[in-house]
Design a protein around this motif. Structure first.
Motif, mmCIF file in Angstrom:
data_model
loop_
_atom_site.group_PDB
_atom_site.id
_atom_site.type_symbol
_atom_site.label_atom_id
_atom_site.label_comp_id
_atom_site.label_asym_id
_atom_site.label_seq_id
_atom_site.Cartn_x
_atom_site.Cartn_y
_atom_site.Cartn_z
ATOM 1 N N PRO A 144 0.845 -1.196 0.000
ATOM 2 C CA PRO A 144 0.000 0.000 0.000
ATOM 3 C C PRO A 144 0.885 1.253 0.000
ATOM 4 O O PRO A 144 1.972 1.240 0.581
ATOM 5 N N PRO A 145 0.433 2.318 -0.676
ATOM 6 C CA PRO A 145 1.283 3.513 -0.743
ATOM 7 C C PRO A 145 1.408 4.198 0.616
ATOM 8 O O PRO A 145 0.545 4.066 1.470
ATOM 9 N N SER A 146 2.520 4.915 0.779
ATOM 10 C CA SER A 146 2.674 5.729 1.989
ATOM 11 C C SER A 146 2.441 7.180 1.589
ATOM 12 O O SER A 146 2.624 7.544 0.419
ATOM 13 N N LYS A 147 2.044 7.994 2.558
ATOM 14 C CA LYS A 147 1.767 9.392 2.225
ATOM 15 C C LYS A 147 3.091 10.147 2.064
ATOM 16 O O LYS A 147 3.945 10.105 2.951
ATOM 17 N N PRO A 148 3.287 10.827 0.923
ATOM 18 C CA PRO A 148 4.534 11.573 0.775
ATOM 19 C C PRO A 148 4.557 12.769 1.721
ATOM 20 O O PRO A 148 3.498 13.342 2.022
ATOM 21 N N ASN A 149 5.739 13.141 2.191
ATOM 22 C CA ASN A 149 5.760 14.314 3.062
ATOM 23 C C ASN A 149 5.798 15.589 2.226
ATOM 24 O O ASN A 149 6.026 15.562 1.017
ATOM 25 N N ILE A 150 5.587 16.688 2.898
ATOM 26 C CA ILE A 150 5.364 17.963 2.203
ATOM 27 C C ILE A 150 6.573 18.366 1.349
ATOM 28 O O ILE A 150 6.427 18.902 0.242
ATOM 29 N N ASN A 151 7.788 18.060 1.834
ATOM 30 C CA ASN A 151 8.989 18.424 1.079
ATOM 31 C C ASN A 151 9.138 17.593 -0.181
ATOM 32 O O ASN A 151 9.544 18.088 -1.230
ATOM 33 N N GLU A 152 8.796 16.316 -0.017
ATOM 34 C CA GLU A 152 8.857 15.417 -1.163
ATOM 35 C C GLU A 152 7.910 15.897 -2.270
ATOM 36 O O GLU A 152 8.270 15.944 -3.450
ATOM 37 N N VAL A 153 6.695 16.241 -1.861
ATOM 38 C CA VAL A 153 5.690 16.718 -2.822
ATOM 39 C C VAL A 153 6.190 17.993 -3.493
ATOM 40 O O VAL A 153 6.150 18.132 -4.725
ATOM 41 N N ALA A 154 6.699 18.920 -2.694
ATOM 42 C CA ALA A 154 7.162 20.208 -3.234
ATOM 43 C C ALA A 154 8.297 19.987 -4.236
ATOM 44 O O ALA A 154 8.344 20.626 -5.290
ATOM 45 N N LYS A 155 9.189 19.064 -3.911
ATOM 46 C CA LYS A 155 10.341 18.815 -4.788
ATOM 47 C C LYS A 155 9.888 18.204 -6.123
ATOM 48 O O LYS A 155 10.286 18.658 -7.197
ATOM 49 N N LEU A 156 9.025 17.188 -6.044
ATOM 50 C CA LEU A 156 8.548 16.546 -7.278
ATOM 51 C C LEU A 156 7.769 17.537 -8.148
ATOM 52 O O LEU A 156 7.887 17.528 -9.372
ATOM 53 N N LEU A 157 7.020 18.400 -7.476
ATOM 54 C CA LEU A 157 6.226 19.387 -8.212
ATOM 55 C C LEU A 157 7.138 20.409 -8.897
ATOM 56 O O LEU A 157 6.960 20.723 -10.076
ATOM 57 N N ALA A 158 8.125 20.880 -8.181
ATOM 58 C CA ALA A 158 9.032 21.899 -8.730
ATOM 59 C C ALA A 158 9.818 21.356 -9.919
ATOM 60 O O ALA A 158 10.136 22.085 -10.860
ATOM 61 N N GLN A 159 10.123 20.069 -9.884
ATOM 62 C CA GLN A 159 10.926 19.480 -10.959
ATOM 63 C C GLN A 159 10.104 19.147 -12.205
ATOM 64 O O GLN A 159 10.641 18.963 -13.281
ATOM 65 N N ALA A 160 8.781 19.042 -12.024
ATOM 66 C CA ALA A 160 7.967 18.563 -13.143
ATOM 67 C C ALA A 160 7.660 19.657 -14.165
ATOM 68 O O ALA A 160 7.610 19.408 -15.353
ATOM 69 N N LEU A 161 7.478 20.866 -13.690
ATOM 70 C CA LEU A 161 6.978 21.961 -14.533
ATOM 71 C C LEU A 161 5.711 21.500 -15.246
ATOM 72 O O LEU A 161 4.791 21.023 -14.606
ATOM 73 N N GLY A 162 5.666 21.578 -16.552
ATOM 74 C CA GLY A 162 4.421 21.149 -17.212
ATOM 75 C C GLY A 162 4.707 20.731 -18.638
ATOM 76 O O GLY A 162 5.821 20.905 -19.144
ATOM 77 N N VAL A 163 3.674 20.202 -19.285
ATOM 78 C CA VAL A 163 3.820 19.724 -20.660
ATOM 79 C C VAL A 163 4.100 20.900 -21.602
ATOM 80 O O VAL A 163 4.713 20.736 -22.663
ATOM 81 N N THR A 164 3.676 22.100 -21.187
ATOM 82 C CA THR A 164 3.953 23.297 -21.995
ATOM 83 C C THR A 164 5.461 23.590 -22.062
ATOM 84 O O THR A 164 5.896 24.342 -22.918
ATOM 85 N N SER A 165 6.241 23.005 -21.146
ATOM 86 C CA SER A 165 7.683 23.284 -21.171
ATOM 87 C C SER A 165 8.444 22.344 -22.113
ATOM 88 O O SER A 165 9.657 22.467 -22.271
ATOM 89 N N ILE A 166 7.727 21.402 -22.741
ATOM 90 C CA ILE A 166 8.392 20.505 -23.703
ATOM 91 C C ILE A 166 8.719 21.287 -24.978
ATOM 92 O O ILE A 166 7.886 22.033 -25.481
ATOM 93 N N ARG A 167 9.929 21.101 -25.467
ATOM 94 C CA ARG A 167 10.305 21.729 -26.747
ATOM 95 C C ARG A 167 10.317 20.677 -27.844
ATOM 96 O O ARG A 167 10.828 19.566 -27.645
ATOM 97 N N TRP A 168 9.744 21.047 -28.978
ATOM 98 C CA TRP A 168 9.568 20.115 -30.086
ATOM 99 C C TRP A 168 10.312 20.600 -31.327
ATOM 100 O O TRP A 168 10.382 21.796 -31.571
ATOM 101 N N ILE A 169 10.791 19.667 -32.113
ATOM 102 C CA ILE A 169 11.092 19.950 -33.518
ATOM 103 C C ILE A 169 10.295 18.902 -34.283
ATOM 104 O O ILE A 169 10.540 17.689 -34.145
ATOM 105 N N ASP A 170 9.293 19.356 -34.996
ATOM 106 C CA ASP A 170 8.305 18.457 -35.610
ATOM 107 C C ASP A 170 7.770 17.504 -34.536
ATOM 108 O O ASP A 170 7.367 17.964 -33.482
ATOM 109 N N ASP A 171 7.821 16.184 -34.787
ATOM 110 C CA ASP A 171 7.294 15.263 -33.768
ATOM 111 C C ASP A 171 8.407 14.688 -32.891
ATOM 112 O O ASP A 171 8.275 13.596 -32.327
ATOM 113 N N ARG A 172 9.475 15.434 -32.748
ATOM 114 C CA ARG A 172 10.580 14.980 -31.901
ATOM 115 C C ARG A 172 10.670 15.899 -30.675
ATOM 116 O O ARG A 172 10.686 17.129 -30.816
#
Ligand code: AMP
Ligand code: MG
Length: 346
Positions: A144-172
């Motif tokens: 069963p999953p364990s609850k992530p602590n607040i720092n863990e959540v903040a770190k994963l969130l800060a590192q993810a940014l968003g799909v809008t930050s992906i850079r493309w050249i054509d379909d690459r």
């Protein structure tokens, strides 16, 4: 709150509104008369898939069954980041900071996710795979999953940014934050509904309903009538309202009632707020109807995140005319057009 809703409240005071969090779409009138109506049922993507075909010949039904099942098997691998397949390979490339070639269809879905991320002001974010994995939303391990602590959540969130930050050249993909992990769970079902419609139409099937675990698209009509879909509380068994879903429309429900994770006895929604990294608590369910299936799917997820406070503004930003939201205390919000369309049952 709308007038119809008030009438509904006053005539149904005995109903347990909290239980309306348990809304899902129930197909009411798919089983029309003729001998050539056929229903295909199979299990895929972790849910029941039911495809109702109206006035089809045996050959069409057989081809539909074969092609749909092979399609569902393929996307179950290629579009689910925890199965070996294309999306997993892309996520690995992102983590290793290497470029990734993406097939045209998947590239289109990822770009659409980025567009909806922008339109929804980051309520929809399909780049939070590391967080959804950490919260155990996909129930991958035996433990069963364990609850992530607040720092863990903040770190994963800060590192993810968003799909809008992906850079493309054509379909690459040529650039993306290494902490971004694509999880298309909030939009893929819409794309799959779209593709299923294409498959059926290529077989000259003109009237059908593709239903993936309650989210469905209507092709044509049901023996001359529009598909009547019930909105129900499973605890009540019977729907509290119905809605006619027209040809080409998709109805999608997002909610915390069917899919959730339990950590230390507490129940968490499978939808995360991308601004906090924490599961949504204020909203139980959102139903959206739209002719654009991917938008219907992603918008239902985004409206879950926005909750009642952002309901009107988000629905209009996403150009969603028909939406219904049930908040955590069982109160309803409807767009004006949805209010006019819904038929309340006695
Ligand atoms: P849905 O049932 O369409 O609302 O999709 C929920 C799924 O989308 C979750 O199981 C996650 O895989 C993913 N997800 C969770 N939160 C979000 C979010 N804020 N934006 C986009 N996808 C999300
Ligand atoms: Mg969705």
């Amino acid at each position: 709150m709308t007038s119809i809703l008030q009438a509904f409240y006053s005539t149904r005071s005995s109903l347990n509104w909290r239980s309306l969090g348990l809304v899902s779409a129930l197909l009411l009138s798919a089983c029309g008369g003729g001998p050539r109506d056929q229903t295909l049922e199979f299990f895929a993507l972790g849910t029941e898939v039911s495809v109702s075909l109206y006035a089809v010949n045996e050959r069409q039904a057989e081809d539909a069954s074969e092609q749909l099942q092979s399609y569902f098997t393929r996307v179950g691998h290629d579009w689910y980041p925890w199965n070996p397949g294309e999306l997993r390979a892309i996520n690995i490339a992102i983590e290793l900071q290497e470029p990734a070639d993406v097939s045209p269809r998947l590239a289109a879905i990822i770009r659409r996710a980025a567009q909806i991320e922008r339109l929804s002001n980051n309520r929809f974010n399909a780049g939070l795979g590391h967080l959804t994995e950490r919260w155990g939303l996909h129930m991958l391990g035996d433990e069963p999953p364990s609850k992530p602590n607040i720092n863990e959540v903040a770190k994963l969130l800060a590192q993810a940014l968003g799909v809008t930050s992906i850079r493309w050249i054509d379909d690459r993909i040529v650039g993306a934050p290494s902490g971004l992990m694509l999880d298309l769970g909030g939009i893929a079902k819409g794309a799959i509904l779209e593709d299923s419609v294409q498959i059926l139409q290529s077989l000259d099937i003109e009237n059908a309903i593709v239903n993936i675990g309650g989210d469905l698209t209507v092709i044509g009509d049901v023996n001359g009538r529009p598909a009547s879909i019930g909105i129900r509380s499973p605890t009540e068994e019977t729907p509290f309202a119905t809605i006619d879903v027209a040809a080409g429309e998709t109805i999608v429900t997002s909610g915390d009632y069917e899919r959730f994770v339990e950590i230390d006895g507490a129940r968490y929604s499978h939808i995360l707020n991308p601004r906090t990294g924490y599961p949504v608590e204020h909203t139980s369910a959102v139903t959206v109807i739209h002719t654009d299936a991917m938008l219907a799917d992603a918008a239902a997820t985004a409206l879950m995140v926005g909750g009642p406070a952002e309901f009107d503004q988000l629905a209009s930003a996403l150009e969603v005319e028909f939406a219904l939201l049930i908040d955590a205390s069982g109160d309803l919000r409807l767009t004006p057009a949805m209010d006019l369309r819904l038929k309340w049952l006695d």
